[in-house]
Design a protein around this motif. Structure first.
Motif, PDB file in Angstrom:
ATOM      1  N   LEU A 199     -28.952  24.965  15.435  1.00 43.77           N
ATOM      2  CA  LEU A 199     -30.478  24.945  15.429  1.00 43.77           C
ATOM      3  C   LEU A 199     -31.275  25.503  14.502  1.00 43.77           C
ATOM      4  O   LEU A 199     -32.402  25.261  14.057  1.00 43.77           O
ATOM      5  N   THR A 202     -31.046  24.778  11.096  1.00 43.47           N
ATOM      6  CA  THR A 202     -31.470  23.530  10.666  1.00 43.47           C
ATOM      7  C   THR A 202     -33.163  23.488  10.639  1.00 43.47           C
ATOM      8  O   THR A 202     -33.784  22.614  10.024  1.00 43.47           O
ATOM      9  N   THR A 203     -33.712  24.358  11.515  1.00 42.82           N
ATOM     10  CA  THR A 203     -35.135  24.294  11.598  1.00 42.82           C
ATOM     11  C   THR A 203     -35.679  24.960  10.317  1.00 42.82           C
ATOM     12  O   THR A 203     -36.431  24.403   9.643  1.00 42.82           O
ATOM     13  N   HIS A 206     -35.386  22.643   7.291  1.00 47.73           N
ATOM     14  CA  HIS A 206     -36.366  21.557   7.562  1.00 47.73           C
ATOM     15  C   HIS A 206     -37.904  21.898   7.049  1.00 47.73           C
ATOM     16  O   HIS A 206     -38.512  21.259   6.402  1.00 47.73           O
ATOM     17  N   ILE A 395     -24.747  17.836  15.283  1.00 43.56           N
ATOM     18  CA  ILE A 395     -26.273  17.727  15.777  1.00 43.56           C
ATOM     19  C   ILE A 395     -26.947  16.970  14.925  1.00 43.56           C
ATOM     20  O   ILE A 395     -27.240  17.139  13.482  1.00 43.56           O
ATOM     21  N   ARG A 396     -27.587  15.856  15.434  1.00 50.24           N
ATOM     22  CA  ARG A 396     -28.370  14.882  14.828  1.00 50.24           C
ATOM     23  C   ARG A 396     -29.990  15.258  15.260  1.00 50.24           C
ATOM     24  O   ARG A 396     -30.089  14.841  16.493  1.00 50.24           O
ATOM     25  N   THR A 397     -30.878  15.617  14.512  1.00 45.62           N
ATOM     26  CA  THR A 397     -32.057  16.129  15.057  1.00 45.62           C
ATOM     27  C   THR A 397     -32.954  15.035  15.712  1.00 45.62           C
ATOM     28  O   THR A 397     -33.937  15.141  16.687  1.00 45.62           O
ATOM     29  N   GLU A 398     -32.662  13.840  15.032  1.00 48.63           N
ATOM     30  CA  GLU A 398     -33.517  12.719  15.922  1.00 48.63           C
ATOM     31  C   GLU A 398     -33.240  12.363  17.278  1.00 48.63           C
ATOM     32  O   GLU A 398     -33.709  11.566  17.824  1.00 48.63           O
ATOM     33  N   LEU A 400     -32.254  14.725  19.386  1.00 47.92           N
ATOM     34  CA  LEU A 400     -32.393  15.873  20.382  1.00 47.92           C
ATOM     35  C   LEU A 400     -33.563  15.488  21.277  1.00 47.92           C
ATOM     36  O   LEU A 400     -34.465  14.801  20.876  1.00 47.92           O
ATOM     37  N   ARG A 405     -36.289  20.332  20.780  1.00 44.91           N
ATOM     38  CA  ARG A 405     -36.886  20.522  19.384  1.00 44.91           C
ATOM     39  C   ARG A 405     -37.913  21.474  19.598  1.00 44.91           C
ATOM     40  O   ARG A 405     -38.045  22.357  18.551  1.00 44.91           O
ATOM     41  N   SER A 409     -38.036  25.229  17.654  1.00 48.23           N
ATOM     42  CA  SER A 409     -39.061  25.749  16.818  1.00 48.23           C
ATOM     43  C   SER A 409     -39.660  26.799  17.201  1.00 48.23           C
ATOM     44  O   SER A 409     -39.890  27.826  16.165  1.00 48.23           O
TER      45      SER A 409
END
Length: 423
Positions: A199, A202-203, A206, A395-398, A400, A405, A409
């Motif tokens: 996580l 990935t953040t 992004h 893990i697919r962020t869409e 979550l 999320r 962040s």
């Protein structure tokens, strides 16, 4: 007229200055046996003629003959055909000096410039198990998503969420002068450290423009490649430690990494095999060589008190301790924080704790657990239960949950700030 039986003497007289043959009936000078040259020795009288294609004597200008060897000389004042003049001996063959190896070849032969064995690429998930996973679920049920959408339309929470997301993005996009190294570990397995590491990275990938690196420093069947959706694995952290050189470019480095989405890269700890090892020296060589190419490096460490995990914690600019939302998990993490108080002050000051809910209803009072752990010094975050994360796949962020999320962040911004501070 030359004597047929003393033809060797005639040849020698011609080669020794064009001496006149003796008169017929007079005894000639004593015959001498020519010295043997590198090409062979002169044949004895009556010896058979050499085989076709291997002449024993060569025709010399002037009508004389010359034995096949470098010892002969031509008439006075003229060198024999193909040989040095008289008085200048044919140079002796010099002993061949051993050729020195090229520095790069010697460097590569020593095992520094290239590997003698290229590992085969292996799938992150065995093909026999690739069909066992179900369709990924959304992190929160549809009813919860619908209720949250209604609340946003009748309240001012949407504006607050936008403002909070903007502040987090500003913090996450701050430039760095040197690569930031963030270590994620836990006191025991199953605490969700690989999930937290995925996580976080990935953040960062992004929001940031510079490349982000995931390093798996847990070769004991870590789940980070599966969490990140890697399809195949080849080079590992231990392999790259012996390959990377200071003169390499980012393009050369990425050839040994697994490419992910959003300019992120993965260096796995193993190929999913039991028995893979990673020592502290290999880890240090790999991190020192790689961190200058990436703005942020997330290290998924072994569980404490493993040696590599301790080295990673001390070498990182920020640390994250993952703990399950259970009584034994919180108690063990509190003991680790007490141990860290005996270390240099910056170790605890740049540490964050993440309490992961792995079930819809946990067995501890989260508010009390947060207060207890914060009293020891670090900042504490709670990662709420998420059905998508609980499935254990990519893990697919869409998919979550909204709360997941938001927590990711805030955690990423907090940890990045800790890595930027001078303690």
């Amino acid at each position: 007229m030359p004597n047929a039986e003393n033809w060797q003497g005639d040849v020698l007289r011609d080669l020794r200055g064009g001496a006149q043959p003796p008169a017929q009936g007079q005894p000639g000078p004593p015959q001498q046996q020519p010295a043997a040259g590198p090409a062979g020795q002169a044949p004895a009288p009556g010896a058979p003629a050499p085989a076709h294609g291997h002449p024993q004597a060569h025709q010399v200008p002037g009508g004389g003959q010359q034995t096949a060897g470098p010892q002969g000389a031509g008439p006075q004042g003229a060198p024999a055909y193909g040989y040095p003049p008289q008085g200048r001996p044919y140079p002796e063959a010099q002993p061949q000096q051993p050729q020195q190896p090229h520095p790069q070849a010697a460097y590569a032969a020593a095992g520094h410039g290239q590997r003698t064995r290229t590992p085969d690429s292996k799938p992150a998930v065995d093909r026999q198990l690739s069909g066992t996973g179900r369709k990924p679920r959304h992190g929160e049920p549809f009813s919860a998503r619908a209720l949250r959408a209604v609340r946003r339309t009748v309240s001012s929470s949407a504006a607050r969420e936008v403002a909070e997301a903007t502040r987090a993005a500003e913090l996450l996009q701050q430039p760095v002068t040197t690569g930031r190294q963030i270590a994620v570990t836990s006191i025991r397995g199953g605490a969700g450290k690989s999930t937290v590491a995925a996580l976080l990275g990935t953040t960062y990938a992004h929001y940031r423009q510079d490349p982000v690196l995931f390093v798996e420093a847990d070769p004991a069947l870590g789940s980070l490649p599966i969490r990140l959706g890697a399809e195949s694995l080849r080079w590992t952290t231990g392999d790259v430690a012996d390959i990377v050189e200071p003169q390499m470019s980012l393009l050369d480095i990425t050839g040994y990494l697994v490419q992910l989405r959003d300019n992120a890269w993965l260096l796995p700890g193993s190929q999913g095999q039991i028995g893979a090892m990673l020592d502290t020296r290999s880890y240090e060589r790999a991190m020192v060589a790689l961190r200058r190419y990436f703005g942020v490096a997330i290290v998924d460490c072994e569980t404490l008190p493993a040696e590599v995990a301790r080295v990673a914690l001390s070498a990182s600019q920020a640390r994250v301790l993952a703990t399950p939302a259970t009584l034994d998990g919180v108690s063990s993490t509190f003991a680790v924080l007490q141990w860290m108080k005996g270390l240099p002050p910056h170790m605890l000051a740049s540490t964050a704790v993440v309490i992961t809910e792995q079930a819809p209803h946990c067995g501890v009072d989260l508010a009390d657990a947060v207060r207890t752990l914060e009293a020891a010094g670090p900042s504490v975050h709670v990662l709420p239960y998420d059905r998508h994360l609980a499935d254990g796949g990519r893990i697919r962020t869409e998919l979550l949950a909204h709360s997941t999320r938001q927590t990711a962040s805030r955690l990423a911004a907090d940890v990045f700030q800790l890595s930027q501070k001078r303690h």
